[in-house]
Every structure is written in structure tokens, then in C-alpha cells.
Design a protein around this motif. Structure first.
Motif, PDB file in Angstrom:
ATOM      1  N   GLU A  26      43.607  39.883  31.185  1.00  0.00           N
ATOM      2  CA  GLU A  26      44.735  39.010  31.644  1.00  0.00           C
ATOM      3  C   GLU A  26      45.740  39.763  32.277  1.00  0.00           C
ATOM      4  O   GLU A  26      46.444  40.623  31.664  1.00  0.00           O
ATOM      5  CB  GLU A  26      45.227  38.189  30.450  1.00  0.00           C
ATOM      6  CG  GLU A  26      46.195  37.210  30.973  1.00  0.00           C
ATOM      7  CD  GLU A  26      46.184  36.413  29.723  1.00  0.00           C
ATOM      8  OE1 GLU A  26      45.337  35.196  29.650  1.00  0.00           O
ATOM      9  OE2 GLU A  26      47.322  36.444  28.886  1.00  0.00           O
ATOM     10  N   LEU A  45      49.669  40.668  33.111  1.00  0.00           N
ATOM     11  CA  LEU A  45      50.872  40.303  32.606  1.00  0.00           C
ATOM     12  C   LEU A  45      51.923  40.557  33.605  1.00  0.00           C
ATOM     13  O   LEU A  45      51.621  41.664  34.644  1.00  0.00           O
ATOM     14  CB  LEU A  45      51.386  41.033  31.392  1.00  0.00           C
ATOM     15  CG  LEU A  45      50.551  40.833  30.155  1.00  0.00           C
ATOM     16  CD1 LEU A  45      50.763  41.839  29.022  1.00  0.00           C
ATOM     17  CD2 LEU A  45      50.682  39.544  29.629  1.00  0.00           C
ATOM     18  N   SER A  86      52.161  35.974  30.816  1.00  0.00           N
ATOM     19  CA  SER A  86      51.008  35.659  31.515  1.00  0.00           C
ATOM     20  C   SER A  86      50.931  34.311  32.247  1.00  0.00           C
ATOM     21  O   SER A  86      49.913  34.112  32.775  1.00  0.00           O
ATOM     22  CB  SER A  86      49.760  35.963  30.422  1.00  0.00           C
ATOM     23  OG  SER A  86      49.897  34.937  29.549  1.00  0.00           O
ATOM     24  N   TRP A 115      48.203  30.005  35.588  1.00  0.00           N
ATOM     25  CA  TRP A 115      49.148  31.028  35.515  1.00  0.00           C
ATOM     26  C   TRP A 115      50.633  30.053  35.397  1.00  0.00           C
ATOM     27  O   TRP A 115      51.580  30.235  35.142  1.00  0.00           O
ATOM     28  CB  TRP A 115      49.308  31.970  36.366  1.00  0.00           C
ATOM     29  CG  TRP A 115      49.026  31.644  37.738  1.00  0.00           C
ATOM     30  CD1 TRP A 115      48.139  31.375  38.569  1.00  0.00           C
ATOM     31  CD2 TRP A 115      50.737  31.268  38.781  1.00  0.00           C
ATOM     32  NE1 TRP A 115      48.401  31.104  39.968  1.00  0.00           N
ATOM     33  CE2 TRP A 115      49.927  30.966  39.957  1.00  0.00           C
ATOM     34  CE3 TRP A 115      51.863  31.489  38.475  1.00  0.00           C
ATOM     35  CZ2 TRP A 115      50.800  30.920  40.962  1.00  0.00           C
ATOM     36  CZ3 TRP A 115      52.631  31.196  39.481  1.00  0.00           C
ATOM     37  CH2 TRP A 115      52.155  30.881  40.804  1.00  0.00           C
TER      38      TRP A 115
END
Length: 141
Positions: free
Chosen positions: A12, A14, A60, A91
Motif C-alpha cells: 500500500e 503511503l 494511505s 484512497w
């Protein structure tokens, strides 16, 4: 769309405030390409707001706490995520709007585009939301 939704594939992503603003600009372009009829005005809170104020915070997702998450916007968010491996499909999401608090929002403008305007909730509002959520991850912030 629940904020717990995760994309499949690479780790994922960031992102900092700079990267978040880049994604918002890209989202604005997608909305313009799709011919969005009216400017969408979002109010955001959570880690994304903290990220705009300090380099010590990565996030995130961007938590929308207003009622402006249209289906067209949700589809455009997915389009942007598909261009960036590791970027969550949600997101930008409104999962945190259930954690709204009864305080003045005191918004601050963080992004203005041709189809999208984004204001962040003020510091007191963000702090109150973090306290109300009671998540251990927020304790260090």
C-alpha cells in the motif's frame, strides 16, 4: 465505500501532503475529462490533514467528511488508483464521515482545481475526530 477496502497487488502506498495534492490534481483532471457538471467541494479530515501540517505523518487515504462523494467522483478515484500501483482504490473515501463531531469545522483551503475544491477541517475538529475514534494508531499523533 468503506475506508478499510484495500487494493490488491504491491504494498500500500503511503503519501505525504505533496503526493496527496498531486493525486487531487490528477483526480481533478479525470473529472474534467469526464465532463463533471458542477464543481465538487469536499471537506477532509484525519491523517491527510495532519500530513499537510507536518512531514512526520504519512497516510494511505484521504477522509472526506462532507456529503460530496458522488458516484462520478468514486469512479474517478478508482481511475487514479489504477494508474498508481499500491494506491488504494478508495484512497479518497467518505468512511470517516460517521465519526463527525459536533464542533465548527473551521475549514482551510488545501486544493483548488477546475472541477474540485478541497478544504481541510481545522485542527480542533481533526483532534476531536481522532479522540472520538479511539484508535491506538492515532495515539502517537
Amino acid at each position: 465505500m468503506a475506508s478499510a477496502e484495500r487494493g490488491s497487488g504491491p504494498a500500500e502506498t503511503l503519501f505525504t501532503a505533496e503526493r496527496m495534492l498531486g493525486y487531487l490534481a490528477e483526480l481533478d483532471d479525470v473529472l474534467a475529462d469526464e465532463g463533471v457538471a458542477e464543481v465538487l467541494h469536499l471537506h477532509v479530515a484525519g491523517g491527510a490533514v495532519i500530513a499537510t501540517k507536518t512531514d512526520a505523518r504519512l497516510t494511505s487515504d484521504v477522509d472526506v467528511v462532507s456529503e460530496a462523494m458522488t458516484e462520478q467522483l468514486r469512479r474517478a478515484v478508482v481511475v487514479v488508483s489504477e494508474r498508481h500501483p499500491g494506491l488504494r482504490r478508495d484512497w479518497l473515501n467518505d468512511g470517516a464521515k460517521l465519526q463527525r463531531v459536533n464542533l465548527p469545522m473551521e475549514p482551510e483551503r488545501i486544493y483548488t482545481g477546475s472541477c474540485l475544491v478541497v478544504d481541510s477541517a481545522g485542527d480542533r475538529y481533526v483532534l476531536a475526530m481522532k479522540l472520538a475514534s479511539g484508535r491506538p494508531i492515532d495515539e502517537a499523533e
